[in-house]
Design an enzyme around this catalytic site. Structure first.
Site, PDB file in Angstrom:
ATOM      1  N   ARG A 306      -0.894  -1.635 -13.591  1.00  0.00           N
ATOM      2  CA  ARG A 306       0.367  -0.903 -13.433  1.00  0.00           C
ATOM      3  C   ARG A 306       1.421  -1.864 -12.888  1.00  0.00           C
ATOM      4  O   ARG A 306       1.194  -2.523 -11.880  1.00  0.00           O
ATOM      5  CB  ARG A 306       0.184   0.263 -12.458  1.00  0.00           C
ATOM      6  CG  ARG A 306      -0.901   1.256 -12.865  1.00  0.00           C
ATOM      7  CD  ARG A 306      -0.989   2.374 -11.844  1.00  0.00           C
ATOM      8  NE  ARG A 306      -2.027   3.339 -12.145  1.00  0.00           N
ATOM      9  CZ  ARG A 306      -3.263   3.270 -11.667  1.00  0.00           C
ATOM     10  NH1 ARG A 306      -3.598   2.277 -10.872  1.00  0.00           N
ATOM     11  NH2 ARG A 306      -4.153   4.176 -11.978  1.00  0.00           N
ATOM     12  N   GLU A 441      -1.402  10.195 -23.934  1.00  0.00           N
ATOM     13  CA  GLU A 441      -1.394  11.038 -22.738  1.00  0.00           C
ATOM     14  C   GLU A 441      -0.581  12.308 -22.927  1.00  0.00           C
ATOM     15  O   GLU A 441      -0.232  12.978 -21.949  1.00  0.00           O
ATOM     16  CB  GLU A 441      -0.881  10.245 -21.529  1.00  0.00           C
ATOM     17  CG  GLU A 441       0.383   9.468 -21.782  1.00  0.00           C
ATOM     18  CD  GLU A 441       0.716   8.485 -20.656  1.00  0.00           C
ATOM     19  OE1 GLU A 441       0.266   8.667 -19.519  1.00  0.00           O
ATOM     20  OE2 GLU A 441       1.462   7.536 -20.949  1.00  0.00           O
ATOM     21  N   ASN A 464      -5.108  11.697 -16.732  1.00  0.00           N
ATOM     22  CA  ASN A 464      -4.383  12.443 -15.699  1.00  0.00           C
ATOM     23  C   ASN A 464      -3.226  13.233 -16.305  1.00  0.00           C
ATOM     24  O   ASN A 464      -3.060  14.424 -16.048  1.00  0.00           O
ATOM     25  CB  ASN A 464      -3.859  11.490 -14.622  1.00  0.00           C
ATOM     26  CG  ASN A 464      -4.970  10.725 -13.937  1.00  0.00           C
ATOM     27  OD1 ASN A 464      -6.139  10.950 -14.218  1.00  0.00           O
ATOM     28  ND2 ASN A 464      -4.618   9.837 -13.041  1.00  0.00           N
ATOM     29  N   ASP A 465      -2.421  12.548 -17.112  1.00  0.00           N
ATOM     30  CA  ASP A 465      -1.298  13.238 -17.748  1.00  0.00           C
ATOM     31  C   ASP A 465      -1.744  14.092 -18.923  1.00  0.00           C
ATOM     32  O   ASP A 465      -1.219  15.190 -19.138  1.00  0.00           O
ATOM     33  CB  ASP A 465      -0.241  12.226 -18.208  1.00  0.00           C
ATOM     34  CG  ASP A 465       0.723  11.868 -17.079  1.00  0.00           C
ATOM     35  OD1 ASP A 465       0.745  12.606 -16.078  1.00  0.00           O
ATOM     36  OD2 ASP A 465       1.423  10.860 -17.195  1.00  0.00           O
ATOM     37  N   ARG A 475      -0.292  19.104 -11.193  1.00  0.00           N
ATOM     38  CA  ARG A 475      -1.361  18.759 -10.232  1.00  0.00           C
ATOM     39  C   ARG A 475      -0.862  18.719  -8.797  1.00  0.00           C
ATOM     40  O   ARG A 475      -1.649  18.743  -7.862  1.00  0.00           O
ATOM     41  CB  ARG A 475      -1.971  17.401 -10.592  1.00  0.00           C
ATOM     42  CG  ARG A 475      -2.756  17.434 -11.884  1.00  0.00           C
ATOM     43  CD  ARG A 475      -3.742  16.307 -11.957  1.00  0.00           C
ATOM     44  NE  ARG A 475      -3.120  15.013 -11.778  1.00  0.00           N
ATOM     45  CZ  ARG A 475      -3.761  13.934 -11.344  1.00  0.00           C
ATOM     46  NH1 ARG A 475      -5.024  14.018 -11.010  1.00  0.00           N
ATOM     47  NH2 ARG A 475      -3.144  12.784 -11.248  1.00  0.00           N
TER      48      ARG A 475
END
Length: 602
Positions: A306, A441, A464-465, A475
């Site tokens: 990232r 995603e 996650n997305d 979330r």
């Protein structure tokens, strides 16, 4: 000894760094400062402004000294956080507003700093990205330092932590977290605030110290010396456990350490199922300092780097040279192993240097990630040029986030090629062509995965997305967070469709979301046919060991059974039962929560 006479308190938070720990609570109360509130007479205004300036100058010198100290002992990455704090000290958004409040509202500097900090933190509340939202704590660190200096209090007092302590705090300043973890005397961290990307979580994972963050009012509910048993994998904290509960945690701790040692003993063996299906296990990272831990745990590459940290609390965007140096360091440190670098996953309201934050009605679905980069071409080109230059130093793979359609991918690739051509004409060395992939995603990308697979060199699924968007679950919203279910049948079908599309196009497919590193899902992902999984360092040996103990055909059979069921609860129960049945014993400690008996009523 447990405190049988004291009722047991059970707290839950976010498991931020895996492992089980038992120790006595050491309460670190850095946070609570009583801020005096005074009205100023006219004659006091100018002296108050000078007092504020002196406090900022003193804070700046202190942070510079701390940065030097941490750079010497911890490396440069944690020091970057302190440099970001120094920049924040001089940010006009802070300084100008404090001075305005002193002059116009006639209030003392301490009160003005506190009010301004609250205002700035409110802006962070509306940022959808968890990593940047966590930076609210940086505002508190900076404000607290200024206020302490205004009040003549001692700052940066050295903390003497007793051996095997469970450090409990409202939140931990990055310098404290780094220094205490390095001391080797901390058994675990528990904090009221924080998420997976908080400073405490990052430092704890880098130091392999169990941590539970976001545990509500833990620092108020736990007293100094309380016996604390904590599970950093699942975010469970028991305060003053009963003898039975303590025995379970001790046993769990013993089994966890044994399992980890067994897993580490085979960390360098490939993740190959008993019938020969090979999956590469890579690591997720943000800071260079995480690489030694990833390699020590058997990472075969970086599956997700990232790059947003470079924008942390800066007044200006990083230069091409700064980008280039960061990527070069990572590529060289990985020594030829593949490094997947994700281009900026920023949004319009989380870019440094902006003093006016225009709120988007729904920023999570607004101008962010690849959309933002394509709307801010020069910022995008700066990163692409740096990546092209850095590619001569290692095995680079580039990945675009939040691609929702083929047009976006074509535009992004076009920018990359334009940068390559421009560098070539300028005689700047550029490495050979490298794979260019996308993060899948969103449901839109999943639905047209067959078309995207024709133009991308690889897929990496950001669960996650993907899960959040697919199930329409925020979330961060506690009211609906329980609906976030990775084993929802719709999610499984979507994952299967993406993998099938990639296989049909003969491109590799990986997963880099949290789901990839949870041992509970290992057989599901093996059955789906992923080529690579990417996770935090501590998860790699365990997932690898599970992979090596089963056949893919066995995993496929289990998944088929699961997908014949209907509800997420039924599927979860089925998968957990099957995993427990197959991996009872040492691996079981890594799959199932600590089965503590119900605590006695408080």
């Amino acid at each position: 000894m447990s405190s049988q006479a004291t009722p047991t308190l059970r707290l839950t938070g976010i498991g931020a760094s895996p492992g089980v720990a038992v120790g006595h609570a050491f309460i670190l109360d850095r946070k609570r400062i009583r801020t005096p509130k005074l009205r100023l007479a006219d004659a006091e205004v100018e002296p108050e402004r000078m007092r504020m300036k002196t406090a900022i100058d003193l804070s700046d010198r202190q942070l510079a000294e701390l940065k030097d100290q941490i750079t010497r002992t911890e490396g440069s990455d944690h020091a970057l956080i302190l440099e970001a704090h120094r920049l924040m000290l001089h940010d006009p958004m802070l300084v100008d507003e404090v001075n305005r409040l002193i002059v116009e509202d006639r209030i003392n500097a301490e009160w003005a700093v506190r009010r301004t900090a609250r205002k700035i933190k409110h802006l962070f509340d509306n940022i959808p990205d968890e990593y940047f939202r966590e930076r609210r704590s940086d505002v508190d660190y900076v404000a607290d330092r200024i206020i302490r200096n205004l009040m003549g209090q001692v700052v940066d007092e050295e903390v003497e932590v007793p051996a095997e302590a469970i450090v409990v705090a409202h939140d931990l300043p990055p310098a404290d977290a780094a220094m205490m973890a390095r001391s080797g005397r901390v058994a675990g961290f528990v904090t009221d605030l924080g998420g997976q990307t908080s400073h405490t979580a990052i430092v704890a994972r880098a130091r392999e110290t169990p941590a539970v963050v976001g545990a509500g009012r833990a620092s108020e509910q736990i007293s100094p010396g309380d016996l604390v048993a904590m599970d950093g994998t699942r975010g469970v904290v028991l305060v003053n456990p009963t003898e039975d509960q303590l025995a379970l945690f001790r046993e769990e701790q013993r089994r966890y350490l044994e399992s980890e040692q067994l897993a580490l003993a085979t960390k360098d063996q490939p993740a190959v199922s008993t019938d020969g299906f090979r999956i590469r296990l890579n690591g997720n990272m943000e800071f260079l300092e995480e690489i030694p831990s990833l390699l020590a745990h058997g990472a075969e590459g970086i599956g997700l780097y990232r790059t947003e940290f470079m924008f942390l609390d800066r007044k200006t965007a990083p230069t091409e040279e700064e980008h280039y140096r960061a990527y070069k360091q990572v590529l060289e440190a990985m020594g030829g192993r593949p490094v997947t670098i994700r281009t900026l996953d920023l949004g319009g309201d989380k870019v440094p240097g902006k003093t006016k934050h225009e709120k988007e009605p729904n920023p999570a679905m607004g101008l962010r990630a690849i959309r933002y980069c394509l709307s801010n071409r020069e910022l995008f080109r700066v990163q692409l040029r740096a990546l092209l230059r850095a590619s001569v130093h290692g095995n680079l793979r580039l990945m675009f986030p939040l691609i929702c359609g083929v047009s976006e991918l074509r535009e992004a690739r076009s920018e990359l090629e334009a940068c390559r051509t421009a560098l070539g004409r300028a005689g700047v060395p550029v490495g050979k062509r490298f794979p260019v992939g996308i993060m899948v995603e969103t449901p839109s990308a999943a639905t047209i995965a067959d078309r995207l697979a024709q133009e991308a060199d690889f897929f990496s699924i950001g669960t996650n997305d993907l899960i959040q968007y697919s199930l329409a679950i925020d979330r961060q919203n506690r009211e609906v967070a329980y609906l976030y279910r990775p084993l929802h049948l719709s999610v499984l079908r979507m994952l299967q469709g993406i993998v099938d599309a990639a296989k049909s196009a003969n491109i590799p497919v990986s997963m880099c979301g949290e789901m990839a590193g949870d041992p509970l899902f290992t057989l599901v992902l093996l059955a789906l046919g992923f080529d690579e999984l990417s996770m935090t360092s501590g998860q790699i040996p365990v997932v690898k060991r599970l992979m090596r103990r089963v056949s893919r055909s066995e995993a496929v059979e289990m998944l088929q059974g699961a997908m014949e069921l209907t509800t997420a609860e039924e599927i979860e129960r089925f998968v957990r039962t099957e995993m427990d049945r197959r991996f009872s014993g040492q691996e079981g400690s890594l799959l199932s929560p600590v089965r503590d008996p119900e605590p006695e009523p408080v």
